[in-house]
Design a protein around this motif. Structure first.
Motif, PDB file in Angstrom:
ATOM      1  N   HIS A 170       4.929  10.507  -7.753  1.00 51.60           N
ATOM      2  CA  HIS A 170       5.094  11.569  -6.771  1.00 51.60           C
ATOM      3  C   HIS A 170       3.943  11.587  -5.759  1.00 51.60           C
ATOM      4  O   HIS A 170       4.171  11.488  -4.555  1.00 51.60           O
ATOM      5  CB  HIS A 170       5.210  12.913  -7.481  1.00 51.60           C
ATOM      6  N   GLN A 171       2.686  11.684  -6.243  1.00 52.82           N
ATOM      7  CA  GLN A 171       1.563  11.744  -5.320  1.00 52.82           C
ATOM      8  C   GLN A 171       0.245  11.490  -6.070  1.00 52.82           C
ATOM      9  O   GLN A 171       0.207  11.481  -7.300  1.00 52.82           O
ATOM     10  CB  GLN A 171       1.504  13.107  -4.632  1.00 52.82           C
ATOM     11  N   ASP A 188      -5.943  15.931 -17.874  1.00 49.18           N
ATOM     12  CA  ASP A 188      -5.108  14.809 -17.463  1.00 49.18           C
ATOM     13  C   ASP A 188      -5.297  13.630 -18.424  1.00 49.18           C
ATOM     14  O   ASP A 188      -6.406  13.366 -18.891  1.00 49.18           O
ATOM     15  CB  ASP A 188      -5.469  14.354 -16.052  1.00 49.18           C
ATOM     16  N   ALA A 189      -4.228  12.938 -18.728  1.00 51.01           N
ATOM     17  CA  ALA A 189      -4.317  11.774 -19.605  1.00 51.01           C
ATOM     18  C   ALA A 189      -5.096  10.661 -18.913  1.00 51.01           C
ATOM     19  O   ALA A 189      -4.956  10.463 -17.690  1.00 51.01           O
ATOM     20  CB  ALA A 189      -2.916  11.296 -19.972  1.00 51.01           C
ATOM     21  N   GLU A 200       0.154  11.567 -10.016  1.00 54.67           N
ATOM     22  CA  GLU A 200       1.077  12.623 -10.444  1.00 54.67           C
ATOM     23  C   GLU A 200       2.495  12.080 -10.373  1.00 54.67           C
ATOM     24  O   GLU A 200       2.892  11.475  -9.369  1.00 54.67           O
ATOM     25  CB  GLU A 200       0.952  13.857  -9.539  1.00 54.67           C
ATOM     26  N   TYR A 201       3.224  12.288 -11.450  1.00 63.95           N
ATOM     27  CA  TYR A 201       4.584  11.751 -11.548  1.00 63.95           C
ATOM     28  C   TYR A 201       5.589  12.889 -11.480  1.00 63.95           C
ATOM     29  O   TYR A 201       5.300  14.022 -11.848  1.00 63.95           O
ATOM     30  CB  TYR A 201       4.773  10.976 -12.851  1.00 63.95           C
ATOM     31  N   GLU A 202       6.759  12.537 -11.016  1.00 59.74           N
ATOM     32  CA  GLU A 202       7.857  13.496 -10.949  1.00 59.74           C
ATOM     33  C   GLU A 202       8.705  13.352 -12.198  1.00 59.74           C
ATOM     34  O   GLU A 202       9.128  12.250 -12.547  1.00 59.74           O
ATOM     35  CB  GLU A 202       8.714  13.246  -9.699  1.00 59.74           C
ATOM     36  N   GLU A 203       8.881  14.450 -12.876  1.00 59.79           N
ATOM     37  CA  GLU A 203       9.629  14.409 -14.134  1.00 59.79           C
ATOM     38  C   GLU A 203      11.083  14.039 -13.881  1.00 59.79           C
ATOM     39  O   GLU A 203      11.687  14.470 -12.897  1.00 59.79           O
ATOM     40  CB  GLU A 203       9.574  15.781 -14.814  1.00 59.79           C
ATOM     41  N   GLU A 204      11.624  13.222 -14.724  1.00 65.59           N
ATOM     42  CA  GLU A 204      13.022  12.806 -14.596  1.00 65.59           C
ATOM     43  C   GLU A 204      13.948  14.008 -14.700  1.00 65.59           C
ATOM     44  O   GLU A 204      13.785  14.853 -15.564  1.00 65.59           O
ATOM     45  CB  GLU A 204      13.379  11.792 -15.683  1.00 65.59           C
TER      46      GLU A 204
END
Length: 439
Positions: free
Chosen positions: A195-196, A204-205, A224-228
C-alpha cells in the motif's frame, strides 16, 4: 392434403346446379359432363401438386433468448422448382412461446427466395426448440393445398430477462457505484498487497522494514500492506412451491418470485465480483445444484448456466438440510444469503438452520413479500369487504414482523422486500455490510 377455397366454391356451384337439374331433368347430361370434367381437372391438379418439390426453409434467430423479451424470428424461404409457387407459411415455436404475425401467404417465382419475420416472446425459461415449419403449398390451379414440413428443428435457451438485469447492472458501473453507496474499503494490516511506505512504529514486525528506504533516509521505514479483501458470498436459493407466486406488475410483465430472485442473485454476483469477492450458489427446495464460489469473470455466466432452466417445484424448502450442506461445503467463513419466501410455519426448521449457519458464517435472510399486501393496505377503505381485507393485511404484517424479530434474535440479518425491489435492496444490503467492514 386439403381442398382449396377455389375447389370448395366450385363444388358449391356444382351442388347448386344439381338442384336446378332436379327441377329441369333435361339438363342431367350436361351436369354429369360438367361434374366429370371437374373431377378429371381436380385429379390432374392433385397429381401435379404432389410432384411439387418442397421449398427450402432456413430459420434465423439467436441461440439464447431472454425471458419475456420479444425477438424477431426470420424465415428464409426458397422455391427450388422451375414453376411459380403459392405458399401459406406457418412456423411452430415452442409451446412456452407466444407469437404474432403468422400465417403468411407467399408468392415465389421460379428459383426465387424471400425472407419474412414474425415476433415471438418466451414465457418460460429453460431449454426449448422450434419445430420444423409447416408449408401449405397450393396446386397449380389452386384447387388443393399440400401440407409439407420444411426446415430443421432449432433449439434455443431462454435465460432470465437481460434487459431487466441490465437496468440494475448500470448502477454497478464504475461511474455510478457511488450512487448506490459503494465505497472503496481499505484495511491497513499485513496483507499481501503493498500500500505505502511510512515511518517505523513500535510494534511493527521486523520483516516489514524496507532497508533500502531506511538507508536512503537515515530513518527506519516500514512497508504498509493492504489487507486482502476477498470474501466468499454464497447464494442459497429456494426453488420451492412459494417461489412460483406471481404479482401483477404495472408494465404487464408477470415474473414469478423465482425469476425476481434469480435476477437479484445475478446482479449481486456481478457487483460482488467487482468488489473482489468470490460468488457461489446452492439451490434447495426440490432442486439441488451447487456452484463453487469463484472470483473469475465467468462466475456470473457459470451461475446463469447452472440456474437458467430451473423452475419452482412443489417441494417444501428444507432449511436444515440446506444449512448442513453449506456447513459441509463451506469451511471458510462466508456471507451466506438465503433467498426465500418466508412463512410463520417455517420457524420449526428455519431457526435451527440459522443458528447452525451462524456458528461459522454471516447470514442474511432475504424474504419476498407479496406486493398485494402493500396494495391492500394502501387501498381506500370504503366497504366492509375492503375493511376486512385491510385488517387482515395489517395483522399479517404484524405476525411477519414478529417472525423476523425471532430470526434477528437468532443472529441473522433480515431483508423483507417486494419482488420487484429485491435486486436493488439486496445489493444495497451487501454494500452496506461491505462498507461497514462486517464481511
Amino acid at each position: 392434403m386439403l381442398p382449396g377455397t377455389r375447389l370448395l366454391w366450385t363444388l358449391a356451384a356444382l351442388a347448386a346446379l344439381a338442384i336446378a337439374v332436379s327441377i329441369f331433368p333435361d339438363l342431367q347430361a350436361q351436369w354429369t359432363l360438367l361434374a366429370g370434367a371437374l373431377l378429371a381437372v381436380s385429379l390432374v391438379d392433385l397429381f401435379a401438386a404432389r410432384r411439387i418439390r418442397t421449398p427450402e426453409l432456413e430459420r434465423l434467430l439467436p441461440a439464447t433468448l431472454a425471458l419475456g423479451v420479444p425477438v424477431d424470428v426470420r424465415l428464409r424461404v426458397r422455391n427450388v422448382s422451375a414453376s411459380p409457387l403459392s405458399v401459406e407459411l406457418t412456423d411452430h415455436p415452442p409451446h412456452s412461446f407466444e407469437s404474432h404475425g403468422l400465417p403468411r401467404a407467399l408468392r415465389l417465382g421460379p428459383m426465387q427466395w424471400t425472407e419474412l419475420a414474425y415476433e415471438a416472446r418466451a414465457l418460460a425459461r429453460g431449454e426449448a426448440a422450434f419445430a420444423p415449419a409447416e408449408l401449405r403449398v397450393y396446386s397449380p390451379l389452386k384447387l388443393w393445398q399440400i401440407t409439407r414440413r420444411a426446415g430443421e428443428a432449432t433449439p434455443v435457451r431462454v435465460y432470465p430477462n437481460f434487459r431487466a438485469l441490465a437496468r440494475y447492472t448500470l448502477l454497478a458501473t464504475d461511474n455510478r457505484l457511488s450512487q448506490i453507496g459503494v465505497l472503496q474499503v481499505r484495511r491497513r494490516g499485513e496483507g499481501t498487497e503493498f500500500h505505502q511506505l511510512r515511518e517505523y512504529r513500535e510494534g511493527d514486525a521486523p520483516r516489514a522494514i524496507d532497508w533500502k528506504a531506511t538507508a536512503r533516509t537515515g530513518r527506519l521505514i516500514s512497508r504498509e500492506y493492504e489487507e486482502e479483501k476477498d470474501q466468499r458470498v454464497l447464494l442459497v436459493i429456494d426453488c420451492g412451491r412459494r417461489m412460483a407466486a406471481k404479482d401483477d406488475a404495472p408494465d404487464g410483465d408477470r415474473l414469478s418470485h423465482f425469476d425476481h430472485t434469480l435476477n437479484a442473485a445475478l446482479l449481486l454476483a456481478h457487483v460482488a465480483l467487482r468488489q473482489g469477492d468470490a460468488v457461489g450458489m446452492l439451490t434447495m427446495g426440490g432442486v439441488e445444484r451447487w456452484c463453487e464460489p469463484r472470483k473469475s469473470v465467468g462466475a456470473v455466466h457459470a451461475l446463469l448456466n447452472r440456474a437458467y432452466d430451473i423452475e419452482p417445484t412443489l417441494a417444501v424448502p428444507d432449511y436444515e438440510l440446506a444449512a448442513s450442506q453449506v456447513m459441509r461445503r463451506m469451511r471458510r467463513r462466508a456471507l451466506v444469503i438465503l433467498l426465500t419466501n418466508l412463512r410463520d410455519e417455517d420457524d420449526a426448521t428455519l431457526l435451527p438452520a440459522l443458528k447452525l449457519l451462524r456458528t461459522r458464517h454471516l447470514v442474511v435472510l432475504a424474504s419476498l413479500r407479496e406486493a398485494i399486501i402493500s396494495r391492500a393496505l394502501g387501498a381506500r377503505v370504503d366497504s366492509f369487504d375492503r375493511a376486512v381485507t385491510h385488517a387482515a393485511a395489517a395483522d399479517y404484517l404484524v405476525e411477519r414482523s414478529r417472525a423476523f424479530r425471532r430470526i434477528e434474535n437468532a443472529g441473522a440479518i433480515t431483508l423483507d422486500v417486494e419482488p420487484e425491489r429485491l435486486p436493488i435492496a439486496l445489493v444495497n444490503r451487501y454494500l452496506g455490510l461491505k462498507r461497514a467492514g462486517t464481511l
